[in-house]
Write a protein that holds these residues in place. Structure first.
Motif, mmCIF file in Angstrom:
data_model
loop_
_atom_site.group_PDB
_atom_site.id
_atom_site.type_symbol
_atom_site.label_atom_id
_atom_site.label_comp_id
_atom_site.label_asym_id
_atom_site.label_seq_id
_atom_site.Cartn_x
_atom_site.Cartn_y
_atom_site.Cartn_z
ATOM 1 N N VAL A 282 0.854 -1.191 0.000
ATOM 2 C CA VAL A 282 0.000 0.000 0.000
ATOM 3 C C VAL A 282 0.890 1.241 0.000
ATOM 4 N N VAL A 283 0.671 2.097 -0.999
ATOM 5 C CA VAL A 283 1.454 3.331 -1.107
ATOM 6 C C VAL A 283 0.566 4.570 -0.992
ATOM 7 N N GLY A 284 -0.697 4.367 -0.724
ATOM 8 C CA GLY A 284 -1.589 5.500 -0.543
ATOM 9 C C GLY A 284 -2.962 5.072 -0.091
ATOM 10 N N LEU A 285 -3.591 5.938 0.649
ATOM 11 C CA LEU A 285 -4.958 5.722 1.115
ATOM 12 C C LEU A 285 -5.762 6.964 0.779
ATOM 13 N N SER A 286 -7.007 6.777 0.382
ATOM 14 C CA SER A 286 -7.877 7.921 0.132
ATOM 15 C C SER A 286 -9.299 7.578 0.552
ATOM 16 N N ASN A 287 -10.154 8.585 0.548
ATOM 17 C CA ASN A 287 -11.551 8.438 0.929
ATOM 18 C C ASN A 287 -11.691 7.921 2.364
ATOM 19 N N LEU A 288 -10.934 8.524 3.261
ATOM 20 C CA LEU A 288 -10.928 8.087 4.656
ATOM 21 C C LEU A 288 -11.945 8.812 5.529
ATOM 22 N N SER A 289 -12.449 9.944 5.063
ATOM 23 C CA SER A 289 -13.329 10.757 5.893
ATOM 24 C C SER A 289 -14.755 10.744 5.380
ATOM 25 N N THR A 290 -15.684 10.899 6.306
ATOM 26 C CA THR A 290 -17.095 10.973 5.948
ATOM 27 C C THR A 290 -17.642 12.378 6.122
ATOM 28 N N ASP A 291 -16.793 13.330 6.446
ATOM 29 C CA ASP A 291 -17.246 14.704 6.664
ATOM 30 C C ASP A 291 -17.668 15.333 5.349
ATOM 31 N N GLU A 292 -18.939 15.665 5.259
ATOM 32 C CA GLU A 292 -19.461 16.299 4.054
ATOM 33 C C GLU A 292 -19.632 17.788 4.321
ATOM 34 N N GLY A 293 -19.430 18.580 3.292
ATOM 35 C CA GLY A 293 -19.609 20.010 3.439
ATOM 36 C C GLY A 293 -18.411 20.718 4.030
ATOM 37 N N CYS A 294 -17.302 20.014 4.174
ATOM 38 C CA CYS A 294 -16.089 20.619 4.716
ATOM 39 C C CYS A 294 -15.186 21.052 3.562
#
Length: 154
Positions: free
Chosen positions: A53-65
């Motif tokens: 694994v060299v990257g992670l994305s889409n870790l947050s659920t905060d919408e509107g930030c």
């Protein structure tokens, strides 16, 4: 006059019954939305290179930030009460400015394989001393509360 008073009382009772029924219906609707709608779960995306694994994305659920990028070196990290899940990191930029970044643990509700891969990757990529590029979401007053959304090594 007695007929008018009893009519007013009956109207009041009817209004009260209708209001109670409406309130009950709204409560049931809210419960159904919570059960079936639920909160948005993070669906992390792992990026692999050479089986690692060299990257992670889409870790947050905060919408509107507000999204922002940040690059620097991890100088400190903190784990939750269980001592196992990464809760936050502090990243120092080249300018010397330090930023506190929250790490959500929404991935823990996913299947065991994904949970383990994300947990291990976060701990590896966000080790103290590692240089990283981050995508964060700024929420709250003046977008000061930062939450990790993506990470990759520099």
């Amino acid at each position: 006059m007695p007929g008018r008073t009893s009519q007013t009382a009956a109207d009041g009772v009817l209004r009260s019954v209708v209001a109670d029924a409406l309130a009950s219906a709204l409560i049931v609707l809210a419960i159904l939305l919570l059960v079936f709608g639920g909160t948005a779960l993070a669906r992390p995306k792992l990026t692999y290179a050479a089986g690692k694994v060299v990257g992670l994305s889409n870790l947050s659920t905060d919408e509107g930030c507000l999204p922002a990028t940040l690059a620097g070196r991890v100088v400190k990290r903190a784990f939750g009460r269980d001592g196992l899940s990464l809760e936050s990191v502090i990243v120092e930029e080249k300018t010397g400015q330090r930023s506190f970044i929250n790490v959500e643990d929404g991935y823990r509700n996913l299947d065991a394989a994904t949970n383990g891969a994300v947990k291990h990757s976060l701990e590896t990529l966000l080790s103290v001393g590692k240089s990283v590029s981050l995508r964060v979401l700024g929420c709250g007053a003046a977008a000061r509360t930062l939450t990790l959304d993506a990470v990759r090594p520099l």
